[in-house]
Write a protein that holds these residues in place. Sequence first.
Motif, mmCIF file in Angstrom:
data_model
loop_
_atom_site.group_PDB
_atom_site.id
_atom_site.type_symbol
_atom_site.label_atom_id
_atom_site.label_comp_id
_atom_site.label_asym_id
_atom_site.label_seq_id
_atom_site.Cartn_x
_atom_site.Cartn_y
_atom_site.Cartn_z
ATOM 1 N N HIS A 8 103.295 90.125 91.211
ATOM 2 C CA HIS A 8 102.735 91.253 91.946
ATOM 3 C C HIS A 8 101.247 91.348 91.619
ATOM 4 O O HIS A 8 100.805 90.929 90.536
ATOM 5 C CB HIS A 8 103.413 92.573 91.560
ATOM 6 N N SER A 9 100.514 91.912 92.534
ATOM 7 C CA SER A 9 99.076 92.098 92.340
ATOM 8 C C SER A 9 98.660 93.440 92.925
ATOM 9 O O SER A 9 99.186 93.856 93.968
ATOM 10 C CB SER A 9 98.289 90.969 93.012
ATOM 11 N N LYS A 10 97.752 94.113 92.258
ATOM 12 C CA LYS A 10 97.302 95.430 92.708
ATOM 13 C C LYS A 10 95.812 95.580 92.434
ATOM 14 O O LYS A 10 95.332 95.230 91.355
ATOM 15 C CB LYS A 10 98.081 96.520 91.961
ATOM 16 N N THR A 11 95.110 96.096 93.411
ATOM 17 C CA THR A 11 93.682 96.376 93.244
ATOM 18 C C THR A 11 93.505 97.834 92.848
ATOM 19 O O THR A 11 94.089 98.730 93.466
ATOM 20 C CB THR A 11 92.910 96.093 94.543
ATOM 21 N N VAL A 12 92.717 98.059 91.816
ATOM 22 C CA VAL A 12 92.529 99.402 91.259
ATOM 23 C C VAL A 12 91.045 99.723 91.243
ATOM 24 O O VAL A 12 90.228 98.926 90.769
ATOM 25 C CB VAL A 12 93.108 99.482 89.830
ATOM 26 N N GLN A 13 90.689 100.892 91.753
ATOM 27 C CA GLN A 13 89.302 101.353 91.738
ATOM 28 C C GLN A 13 89.116 102.361 90.609
ATOM 29 O O GLN A 13 89.815 103.361 90.539
ATOM 30 C CB GLN A 13 88.945 102.011 93.078
ATOM 31 N N ARG A 14 88.187 102.066 89.731
ATOM 32 C CA ARG A 14 87.880 102.977 88.623
ATOM 33 C C ARG A 14 86.371 102.964 88.375
ATOM 34 O O ARG A 14 85.771 101.889 88.203
ATOM 35 C CB ARG A 14 88.595 102.553 87.329
ATOM 36 N N GLN A 15 85.746 104.132 88.348
ATOM 37 C CA GLN A 15 84.335 104.281 87.993
ATOM 38 C C GLN A 15 83.447 103.296 88.750
ATOM 39 O O GLN A 15 82.627 102.578 88.172
ATOM 40 C CB GLN A 15 84.149 104.113 86.476
ATOM 41 N N ASN A 16 83.639 103.245 90.049
ATOM 42 C CA ASN A 16 82.837 102.389 90.932
ATOM 43 C C ASN A 16 83.012 100.899 90.657
ATOM 44 O O ASN A 16 82.167 100.087 91.048
ATOM 45 C CB ASN A 16 81.345 102.755 90.849
ATOM 46 N N HIS A 17 84.086 100.542 89.972
ATOM 47 C CA HIS A 17 84.392 99.128 89.739
ATOM 48 C C HIS A 17 85.757 98.817 90.339
ATOM 49 O O HIS A 17 86.636 99.676 90.423
ATOM 50 C CB HIS A 17 84.412 98.800 88.245
ATOM 51 N N VAL A 21 94.998 94.078 88.817
ATOM 52 C CA VAL A 21 96.115 94.005 87.875
ATOM 53 C C VAL A 21 97.122 93.054 88.496
ATOM 54 O O VAL A 21 97.539 93.255 89.649
ATOM 55 C CB VAL A 21 96.735 95.398 87.643
ATOM 56 N N GLU A 22 97.528 92.013 87.769
ATOM 57 C CA GLU A 22 98.408 91.007 88.347
ATOM 58 C C GLU A 22 99.320 90.383 87.293
ATOM 59 O O GLU A 22 99.011 90.375 86.103
ATOM 60 C CB GLU A 22 97.602 89.901 89.023
ATOM 61 N N ALA A 66 94.887 92.725 83.394
ATOM 62 C CA ALA A 66 93.924 93.472 84.203
ATOM 63 C C ALA A 66 92.618 92.706 84.080
ATOM 64 O O ALA A 66 92.211 92.339 82.965
ATOM 65 C CB ALA A 66 93.769 94.905 83.691
ATOM 66 N N ARG A 67 91.979 92.440 85.195
ATOM 67 C CA ARG A 67 90.743 91.653 85.144
ATOM 68 C C ARG A 67 89.663 92.266 86.021
ATOM 69 O O ARG A 67 89.938 92.954 87.010
ATOM 70 C CB ARG A 67 91.010 90.208 85.554
ATOM 71 N N HIS A 68 88.442 92.001 85.619
ATOM 72 C CA HIS A 68 87.275 92.320 86.443
ATOM 73 C C HIS A 68 86.671 90.990 86.840
ATOM 74 O O HIS A 68 86.154 90.267 85.994
ATOM 75 C CB HIS A 68 86.264 93.165 85.672
ATOM 76 N N GLU A 69 86.821 90.658 88.113
ATOM 77 C CA GLU A 69 86.449 89.332 88.602
ATOM 78 C C GLU A 69 87.239 88.283 87.819
ATOM 79 O O GLU A 69 88.471 88.297 87.853
ATOM 80 C CB GLU A 69 84.930 89.136 88.544
ATOM 81 N N GLN A 118 103.491 99.272 84.531
ATOM 82 C CA GLN A 118 104.285 99.527 85.724
ATOM 83 C C GLN A 118 104.413 98.282 86.584
ATOM 84 O O GLN A 118 105.476 98.025 87.168
ATOM 85 C CB GLN A 118 103.667 100.686 86.514
ATOM 86 N N LEU A 119 103.366 97.493 86.664
ATOM 87 C CA LEU A 119 103.444 96.265 87.447
ATOM 88 C C LEU A 119 104.394 95.260 86.799
ATOM 89 O O LEU A 119 105.089 94.507 87.487
ATOM 90 C CB LEU A 119 102.051 95.655 87.624
ATOM 91 N N ALA A 120 104.456 95.258 85.468
ATOM 92 C CA ALA A 120 105.346 94.330 84.765
ATOM 93 C C ALA A 120 106.809 94.555 85.115
ATOM 94 O O ALA A 120 107.624 93.624 85.088
ATOM 95 C CB ALA A 120 105.148 94.446 83.253
ATOM 96 N N PHE A 121 107.152 95.804 85.449
ATOM 97 C CA PHE A 121 108.543 96.142 85.770
ATOM 98 C C PHE A 121 108.790 96.224 87.273
ATOM 99 O O PHE A 121 109.895 96.562 87.700
ATOM 100 C CB PHE A 121 108.918 97.468 85.109
#
Length: 210
Positions: A8-17, A21-22, A66-69, A118-121
Amino acid sequence: MEHPKLYHSKTVQRQNHTFVVEGPVSAERLQSLDMHPELKGFRRPEEQLEALMGIASLPEGRIVVARHEATIIGYVTFHYPDESEPWSAGKMDDLLEFGAIEVAASYRSLGLGKEMLQLAFAGGQMEHAIVFATEYYGYWDLANSKLDVWEYRKMTERLMQCVDMVWYATDDPEICSHPANCLLVRIGKHVPLSSIEQFDSIRFRQPFKY
């Protein structure tokens, strides 16, 4: 037992970044990424990346990041308990240890730990397993968190409750060595009663005295 690894993969927006998460990610995927220099809670970042690749290569092992780029800023690990630990005594193929969670200091308090868990499960991929975590206060980052041991314990329990991992009693000597230590467990919906009973015999190893 087969351990389904449903990516699974999810895009998360936090503090303009934007963060991704995958997982579970493969060793090959990890090899294409870098570790943030602040991920040094267990060993040097490059050595930790090697350890993550090793876990990802295991049939039961799973890594969520969780990665940034192309830079890993957080990860969680799941694998069988180490053979040297009493938790492996039953040689249960449906007992997985939540091994570690780490988020780079600059990115804490953004909720990325919860997102990774949550993504792990996700997708019911852990419903055939008992997942446990042994929490020892000596490994907690009390200095940087500015929390005392009990506040940190509560924070840990709240985090793990997001995937329905809850406190379980045990007579394990290491956990019982300090009142803040604890055992957290999640029993999947499809775990047979025989496995639950076997796990109970592992978490309670001392003969009961009347």
